[in-house]
Every structure is written in C-alpha cells, then in structure tokens.
Design a protein around this motif. Structure first.
Motif, PDB file in Angstrom:
ATOM      1  N   ALA A 149      43.367  37.736  24.237  1.00 25.65           N
ATOM      2  CA  ALA A 149      42.433  37.732  24.842  1.00 25.65           C
ATOM      3  C   ALA A 149      41.217  37.151  23.990  1.00 25.65           C
ATOM      4  CB  ALA A 149      42.076  38.762  24.998  1.00 25.65           C
ATOM      5  N   MET A 150      40.985  38.038  22.365  1.00 26.11           N
ATOM      6  CA  MET A 150      39.874  36.536  21.492  1.00 26.11           C
ATOM      7  C   MET A 150      39.975  35.747  21.249  1.00 26.11           C
ATOM      8  SD  MET A 150      40.462  35.889  18.188  1.00 26.11           S
ATOM      9  CE  MET A 150      41.680  36.468  17.786  1.00 26.11           C
ATOM     10  N   ALA A 151      41.445  34.852  21.501  1.00 29.95           N
ATOM     11  CA  ALA A 151      41.798  33.472  21.540  1.00 29.95           C
ATOM     12  C   ALA A 151      41.181  32.856  22.637  1.00 29.95           C
ATOM     13  CB  ALA A 151      43.111  33.151  20.889  1.00 29.95           C
ATOM     14  N   ARG A 152      41.298  33.678  23.370  1.00 29.26           N
ATOM     15  CA  ARG A 152      40.486  32.468  24.715  1.00 29.26           C
ATOM     16  C   ARG A 152      39.379  32.202  23.819  1.00 29.26           C
ATOM     17  NH1 ARG A 152      39.767  28.767  26.704  1.00 29.26           N
ATOM     18  NH2 ARG A 152      39.146  28.417  29.283  1.00 29.26           N
ATOM     19  N   LEU A 200      36.575  27.925  17.248  1.00 35.46           N
ATOM     20  CA  LEU A 200      36.973  26.949  15.955  1.00 35.46           C
ATOM     21  C   LEU A 200      37.020  26.434  16.201  1.00 35.46           C
ATOM     22  CD1 LEU A 200      39.158  29.755  15.427  1.00 35.46           C
ATOM     23  CD2 LEU A 200      37.101  29.421  13.453  1.00 35.46           C
ATOM     24  N   VAL A 201      37.686  24.979  16.700  1.00 33.81           N
ATOM     25  CA  VAL A 201      37.539  23.228  17.134  1.00 33.81           C
ATOM     26  C   VAL A 201      36.160  22.527  16.879  1.00 33.81           C
ATOM     27  CG1 VAL A 201      38.025  21.546  18.733  1.00 33.81           C
ATOM     28  CG2 VAL A 201      39.832  23.843  18.778  1.00 33.81           C
ATOM     29  N   GLU A 202      35.301  23.194  17.489  1.00 31.01           N
ATOM     30  CA  GLU A 202      33.983  23.397  17.109  1.00 31.01           C
ATOM     31  C   GLU A 202      33.375  23.084  16.036  1.00 31.01           C
ATOM     32  OE1 GLU A 202      30.994  24.943  20.305  1.00 31.01           O
ATOM     33  OE2 GLU A 202      32.474  23.924  21.709  1.00 31.01           O
ATOM     34  N   ALA A 234      48.465  44.150  29.495  1.00 32.75           N
ATOM     35  CA  ALA A 234      47.860  42.746  30.178  1.00 32.75           C
ATOM     36  C   ALA A 234      46.527  42.408  29.648  1.00 32.75           C
ATOM     37  CB  ALA A 234      48.326  42.575  31.820  1.00 32.75           C
ATOM     38  N   VAL A 235      46.492  40.511  29.711  1.00 26.72           N
ATOM     39  CA  VAL A 235      45.113  39.625  29.892  1.00 26.72           C
ATOM     40  C   VAL A 235      44.764  39.977  30.762  1.00 26.72           C
ATOM     41  CG1 VAL A 235      44.319  38.530  28.800  1.00 26.72           C
ATOM     42  CG2 VAL A 235      46.113  39.347  27.618  1.00 26.72           C
ATOM     43  N   SER A 236      43.348  40.005  31.298  1.00 19.82           N
ATOM     44  CA  SER A 236      42.852  39.339  32.585  1.00 19.82           C
ATOM     45  C   SER A 236      41.651  38.802  32.607  1.00 19.82           C
ATOM     46  CB  SER A 236      42.140  40.921  33.467  1.00 19.82           C
ATOM     47  OG  SER A 236      42.216  41.245  34.565  1.00 19.82           O
ATOM     48  N   THR A 237      40.848  38.459  33.622  1.00 19.43           N
ATOM     49  CA  THR A 237      39.868  37.978  33.670  1.00 19.43           C
ATOM     50  C   THR A 237      38.456  38.800  33.549  1.00 19.43           C
ATOM     51  OG1 THR A 237      40.062  37.255  36.012  1.00 19.43           O
ATOM     52  CG2 THR A 237      40.808  35.759  34.017  1.00 19.43           C
ATOM     53  N   VAL A 238      39.375  39.873  35.001  1.00 19.00           N
ATOM     54  CA  VAL A 238      38.130  40.904  34.430  1.00 19.00           C
ATOM     55  C   VAL A 238      38.686  41.457  33.840  1.00 19.00           C
ATOM     56  CG1 VAL A 238      37.440  40.063  36.769  1.00 19.00           C
ATOM     57  CG2 VAL A 238      39.195  41.824  36.369  1.00 19.00           C
ATOM     58  N   CYS A 266      42.799  24.911  25.598  1.00 22.64           N
ATOM     59  CA  CYS A 266      41.698  25.298  26.017  1.00 22.64           C
ATOM     60  C   CYS A 266      41.063  25.298  27.417  1.00 22.64           C
ATOM     61  CB  CYS A 266      40.532  25.629  25.149  1.00 22.64           C
ATOM     62  SG  CYS A 266      40.971  26.028  23.554  1.00 22.64           S
ATOM     63  N   SER A 267      40.638  23.631  27.218  1.00 22.23           N
ATOM     64  CA  SER A 267      40.488  23.431  28.732  1.00 22.23           C
ATOM     65  C   SER A 267      40.720  23.873  30.386  1.00 22.23           C
ATOM     66  CB  SER A 267      39.710  22.016  28.463  1.00 22.23           C
ATOM     67  OG  SER A 267      38.483  21.841  27.612  1.00 22.23           O
ATOM     68  N   ALA A 268      42.022  22.966  30.268  1.00 25.96           N
ATOM     69  CA  ALA A 268      42.980  23.682  31.235  1.00 25.96           C
ATOM     70  C   ALA A 268      43.232  25.113  31.351  1.00 25.96           C
ATOM     71  CB  ALA A 268      44.597  22.465  30.960  1.00 25.96           C
ATOM     72  N   ALA A 269      43.535  25.927  30.358  1.00 25.80           N
ATOM     73  CA  ALA A 269      43.837  27.515  30.792  1.00 25.80           C
ATOM     74  C   ALA A 269      42.722  27.918  31.531  1.00 25.80           C
ATOM     75  CB  ALA A 269      43.678  27.855  29.452  1.00 25.80           C
ATOM     76  N   THR A 270      43.094  29.150  31.942  1.00 25.91           N
ATOM     77  CA  THR A 270      41.839  30.425  32.923  1.00 25.91           C
ATOM     78  C   THR A 270      40.929  30.384  32.398  1.00 25.91           C
ATOM     79  OG1 THR A 270      43.961  31.175  34.048  1.00 25.91           O
ATOM     80  CG2 THR A 270      42.129  31.831  34.099  1.00 25.91           C
ATOM     81  N   PRO A 271      39.793  29.858  32.670  1.00 26.07           N
ATOM     82  CA  PRO A 271      38.285  29.941  32.271  1.00 26.07           C
ATOM     83  C   PRO A 271      38.421  32.088  31.385  1.00 26.07           C
ATOM     84  CG  PRO A 271      37.313  28.898  34.211  1.00 26.07           C
ATOM     85  CD  PRO A 271      39.079  29.179  33.934  1.00 26.07           C
ATOM     86  N   GLY A 272      37.427  31.663  30.458  1.00 29.51           N
ATOM     87  CA  GLY A 272      36.972  33.132  30.174  1.00 29.51           C
ATOM     88  C   GLY A 272      36.054  33.674  30.452  1.00 29.51           C
ATOM     89  N   PRO A 273      35.383  34.911  29.741  1.00 29.88           N
ATOM     90  CA  PRO A 273      36.522  35.438  29.043  1.00 29.88           C
ATOM     91  C   PRO A 273      37.637  36.381  29.658  1.00 29.88           C
ATOM     92  CG  PRO A 273      34.008  36.491  29.791  1.00 29.88           C
ATOM     93  CD  PRO A 273      34.624  35.623  30.160  1.00 29.88           C
TER      94      PRO A 273
END
Length: 119
Positions: free
Chosen positions: A88-91, A97-99, A40-44, A17-24
C-alpha cells in the motif's frame, strides 16, 4: 557493489506505476465464509477489522497477502500485515522516489557544470 539506477530503469518503474490502479491504497482486513482472514490492499479504506462480504466490494481489492481458508495466499514468515502495509505504501512512495532521484541528479548535474548548486 550495485550500479546506479539507469534512466531506462527509472522509466520502466514510472511506466509500471502509471499502468497500475491509481492510489492511494489502503490495508484492509476482511473476513467471510469464503475467505477467512483475508488481508488485502484496497483502493478504499476499510470500515474496521473483520469486514464481511457483502459489506465490501471485491472490485476495490488490488492485492491480497493472506487468504487463510481456503489457503490460497500465505507466506511462510507470517508477515501478512507488514507485506500489505508495504504494498500500500509503495503505490505512492515509488513514484515520489523516482521524482526525487531525478531531482537530485539534476542538482548534481548543475553542480558539476559549475553553477554552485549544492545537494
């Protein structure tokens, strides 16, 4: 029966998660001569259905669940929109969920130690 998620697995998930492109992240429906019916899934967020290049920046896209023509990305069950929504939701959801798993484990550990904390 599945075994409980080990702390090492939670750490691996957290690192991914930390290595992936920041969300949302957001679902985008794009359409142009090069990628007809692109989901697609996008950062914007998108401006609306059927955006056409050059009105979107390809560098904002992190994943595609459908590129119909040419048929590069496709899935047999036709759940393109649903898959994009899930990605998109999983990001944001997976780190939360880990927390939550760790928070609940701490509560259970406190309860087991006799502190009377309930879940």
């Amino acid at each position: 029966m599945e075994l409980p998620v080990r702390e090492e697995e939670l750490q691996e998930i957290e690192e991914l998660c930390s290595a992936a492109t920041p969300g949302p992240w957001h679902v985008r429906t794009l359409n142009d001569d090069s990628a007809m019916n692109l989901v697609a899934v996008s950062t914007v967020p998108g401006a609306g259905a059927g955006e056409r290049w050059p009105d979107f920046d390809h560098r904002d896209l992190v994943a595609a669940t459908l590129v119909q023509h040419p048929r590069y990305v496709d899935v047999g069950d036709e759940c393109w929109d649903e898959n994009a929504a899930f990605v998109a939701m999983a990001r944001d959801a997976v780190p939360r969920l880990v927390e939550e798993v760790r928070r609940l484990r701490a509560l259970l550990a406190d309860k087991d130690e006799g502190e009377g904390v309930s879940v």
